[in-house]
Design a protein around this motif. Sequence first.
Motif, PDB file in Angstrom:
ATOM      1  N   SER A  95      60.683  11.327  41.429  1.00 29.57           N
ATOM      2  CA  SER A  95      59.898  11.655  42.641  1.00 29.57           C
ATOM      3  C   SER A  95      59.681  10.261  43.075  1.00 29.57           C
ATOM      4  O   SER A  95      59.375   9.211  42.687  1.00 29.57           O
ATOM      5  N   SER A  96      59.288  10.051  44.527  1.00 32.74           N
ATOM      6  CA  SER A  96      59.411   9.057  45.478  1.00 32.74           C
ATOM      7  C   SER A  96      57.830   8.818  45.452  1.00 32.74           C
ATOM      8  O   SER A  96      57.142   9.861  46.029  1.00 32.74           O
ATOM      9  N   GLN A 101      59.506   6.604  50.629  1.00 35.26           N
ATOM     10  CA  GLN A 101      59.681   7.710  51.536  1.00 35.26           C
ATOM     11  C   GLN A 101      59.671   7.537  52.935  1.00 35.26           C
ATOM     12  O   GLN A 101      60.475   8.006  53.890  1.00 35.26           O
ATOM     13  N   LYS A 103      60.650   5.914  56.447  1.00 34.22           N
ATOM     14  CA  LYS A 103      61.805   5.627  57.068  1.00 34.22           C
ATOM     15  C   LYS A 103      61.943   5.297  58.517  1.00 34.22           C
ATOM     16  O   LYS A 103      60.755   5.434  59.112  1.00 34.22           O
ATOM     17  N   TYR A 108      55.166   9.519  61.760  1.00 40.56           N
ATOM     18  CA  TYR A 108      54.393   9.553  60.528  1.00 40.56           C
ATOM     19  C   TYR A 108      52.884   9.830  61.065  1.00 40.56           C
ATOM     20  O   TYR A 108      52.408   9.030  61.956  1.00 40.56           O
ATOM     21  N   CYS A 239      55.070  16.027  53.409  1.00 43.55           N
ATOM     22  CA  CYS A 239      55.339  14.938  52.568  1.00 43.55           C
ATOM     23  C   CYS A 239      54.860  15.464  51.022  1.00 43.55           C
ATOM     24  O   CYS A 239      53.903  15.928  51.018  1.00 43.55           O
ATOM     25  N   TYR A 240      55.471  14.916  49.867  1.00 48.26           N
ATOM     26  CA  TYR A 240      55.032  15.344  48.722  1.00 48.26           C
ATOM     27  C   TYR A 240      53.668  15.068  48.402  1.00 48.26           C
ATOM     28  O   TYR A 240      53.298  15.991  47.636  1.00 48.26           O
TER      29      TYR A 240
END
Length: 397
Positions: A95-96, A101, A103, A108, A239-240
């Motif tokens: 996992s990042s 993440q 880019k 965002y 996002c995670y």
Amino acid sequence: MEVTQQDSIFLELRQKLQSGLLFIRSDISRDGTDVKIESKEESTINIQTPDWTYQVNLTPGVSLVEGSCQKSPGITEHGCHIRLRVQVDQLTEDSSSVIGQLKIKEKYSFLCQACGSMVLQDRVFKRVLPLPNGNWNTLVDDWCCHPDPFANRKLLPRNEDCLLGDTYILLARDSGCEQTLTQQTNSFQKDSAEQKCGGKSVLVSCRNCSTALGEEIASDVLKFYITEILVEPSENAVCYVTQPDLVPESNSTKLTRQRFLEQSLASRLVELSSAQSIFRFSIQTPGGKAMILLWLLNTDTLVASFPGTAVISAGDVHPKKNQSCQAVRAVKVLYIPCSDSKHKDVIDVWEKDISVHPLPFPQSSCEEIQKLLISSTSRLPPLLRCMNSYQVAYMQM
């Protein structure tokens, strides 16, 4: 300090080695002869004891090799160890972290991790660039045959840049910061191998909850630590770090914070080790004071455990009880708190070693990291808690 009870059953699987170690506490099984281990379904391990059945759900592509379980010699008063083999058809993906993440040309929003308040909204970056690693300034003399051309110069982002450090991001301030952030000058003691000196920094905090999120590097540049902020894509994605599994129902905010901190640090350790072949780290305050020495040992580990005290329904009269849990991806680390005077010789060697990679975090986060490492160690079987001078811990990803 909180007292954490040792787990009754602990399972560690190494995916690349296709092997594992199962520990069963002595009050569950004294010598392992009354334990049956099998796989009734794909990607599961069933552990049957006289009174309980424990089921470990593995990740897809990982399964037990039937008949591979072997009891290790040397049973102790704490319990027994059983070695086993697993078949791994597909390695679990890494996992990042937030840094991994971000880019270009994506929109965002940045939120305070403590309260969820919006800090920066709808930021789009034309450039997302990594900064040199934490030791670059120390090594510059080896690169240049003339005086340091970078002396007294900072690497700062332009308006639509995002610069990525090892544990932080640098962003240009925008007009909305006046409504969401506050600033406060803070004095600190800067430690280094050569000298100690005082200094001042401008702390940047969430206006809503007053949690420190980072620092002001220049009048128009902000530093945010990845342990203090959430990052969300602004359109059609999540996002995670904001997925529901990081905010378990009926659990306290404290647990959610610990889970976020653990995953953020573990993911970042894997990224740095993979990209730069770095495995030894010094968890430090922004002033350079070392708090924890950390050695990344394994990144392909799956762990599962059952708590020391089982929860049984009052109306359950069946003689056989069942528990299940999900095996999770984790990193295995060795660590020494720098406050531990018993290992001063090891600490002194690490602090002089240029290959040890500094990871700066706010002091409060350093203290939280130390607590979660100690908590992980205290749940392990006694024989697995130490390795030479180091303590052992697992951090879930």
